[in-house]
Design an enzyme around this catalytic site. Structure first.
Site, PDB file in Angstrom:
ATOM      1  N   LYS A  62      -7.074  -4.828  -2.947  1.00 18.60           N
ATOM      2  CA  LYS A  62      -7.874  -5.336  -1.835  1.00 18.60           C
ATOM      3  C   LYS A  62      -8.785  -4.237  -1.297  1.00 18.60           C
ATOM      4  CE  LYS A  62      -3.963  -4.449   1.281  1.00 18.60           C
ATOM      5  NZ  LYS A  62      -4.555  -3.395   2.103  1.00 18.60           N
ATOM      6  N   ASP A  97       0.791  -1.231   0.000  1.00 14.72           N
ATOM      7  CA  ASP A  97       0.000   0.000   0.000  1.00 14.72           C
ATOM      8  C   ASP A  97       0.827   1.287   0.000  1.00 14.72           C
ATOM      9  OD1 ASP A  97      -1.923  -1.929   0.216  1.00 14.72           O
ATOM     10  OD2 ASP A  97      -2.747  -1.241   2.119  1.00 14.72           O
ATOM     11  N   CYS A 111      -2.004  -2.530   7.899  1.00 12.20           N
ATOM     12  CA  CYS A 111      -1.889  -3.476   6.783  1.00 12.20           C
ATOM     13  C   CYS A 111      -0.625  -4.319   6.841  1.00 12.20           C
ATOM     14  CB  CYS A 111      -1.999  -2.726   5.465  1.00 12.20           C
ATOM     15  SG  CYS A 111      -3.639  -1.974   5.250  1.00 12.20           S
TER      16      CYS A 111
END
Length: 210
Positions: A111, A13, A156
């Protein structure tokens, strides 16, 4: 540490909305890009993940009247932290950081695109049932040791590391190639959780090519 053919770098990310000036900035989030780019040049395999939300996603505070970012609400799968709107599909904020050299990525996992389910982990969405397919990809490619980097340490990266260990992968987090949101000591708790699960820490300078 000398890399082996079954090693993979998982870049989590590193997107515009998580960098300074973004909608959900991680403090010093841009500082991970340099170490990650060096590692990308060393690893035989690279996987990249992206948050990829629909507008009005259930994890956004704006989807819950009277709620503010960082409040917690109960969704169908359990407690959910609410976030500012971020990483919405098709927006500049959802794009990978322009300084990130992701051209060698063999796989990009998007995601969090299900409207009613958030997703921190690169392996399992927040309902803890919906799989991203990453574990199967790694096994079919014969990849056994994962080096995680990116954003954010306490969300994450943490969830991805814990799920990687649960899937049986040897897992290391590159400590100078991650940054955290760090609310009320959440980064320290994340490192402790990862250590308890058998996740190792390594500095990027300790990693050398095959």
């Amino acid at each position: 540490m000398i890399l082996e053919p079954g090693d993979v770098l998982v870049v989590i990310d590193v997107q515009n909305d998580f960098l300074p000036g973004g909608r959900l900035p991680v403090p010093e989030g841009d500082r991970v890009i340099g170490p990650i780019n060096r590692l990308i040049g060393l690893f035989p395999h690279v996987v990249v993940t992206q948050d990829w939300h629909v507008p009005g996603h259930a994890s956004f505070a704006g989807s819950h009247p009277g709620r503010a970012p960082f409040d917690t609400v109960a969704l169908a799968y359990g407690p959910q932290v609410l976030w500012p709107e971020h990483c919405v599909q098709g927006t500049a904020g959802a794009e990978l950081a322009p300084g990130l050299d992701a051209t060698r990525a063999g796989l990009v996992i998007r995601k969090g695109h299900a409207p009613l389910v958030d997703s921190y982990s690169a392996f399992l969405e927040a309902d803890r049932r919906t799989r991203t397919g990453l574990a199967g990809y790694l096994r079919e490619r014969g990849l056994r040791r994962l080096f995680l980097c990116g954003l954010a340490t306490d969300y994450c990266v943490l969830w991805s590391a814990l799920d990687a260990r649960a899937e049986g992968f040897e897992t290391l987090v590159v400590e100078d190639a991650v940054r955290g949101i760090d609310r009320d000591g959440s980064v320290a708790r994340a490192w402790a959780e990862m250590a308890a699960a058998g996740v190792l820490r390594i500095a990027s300078a300790a990693i050398t090519g095959t």
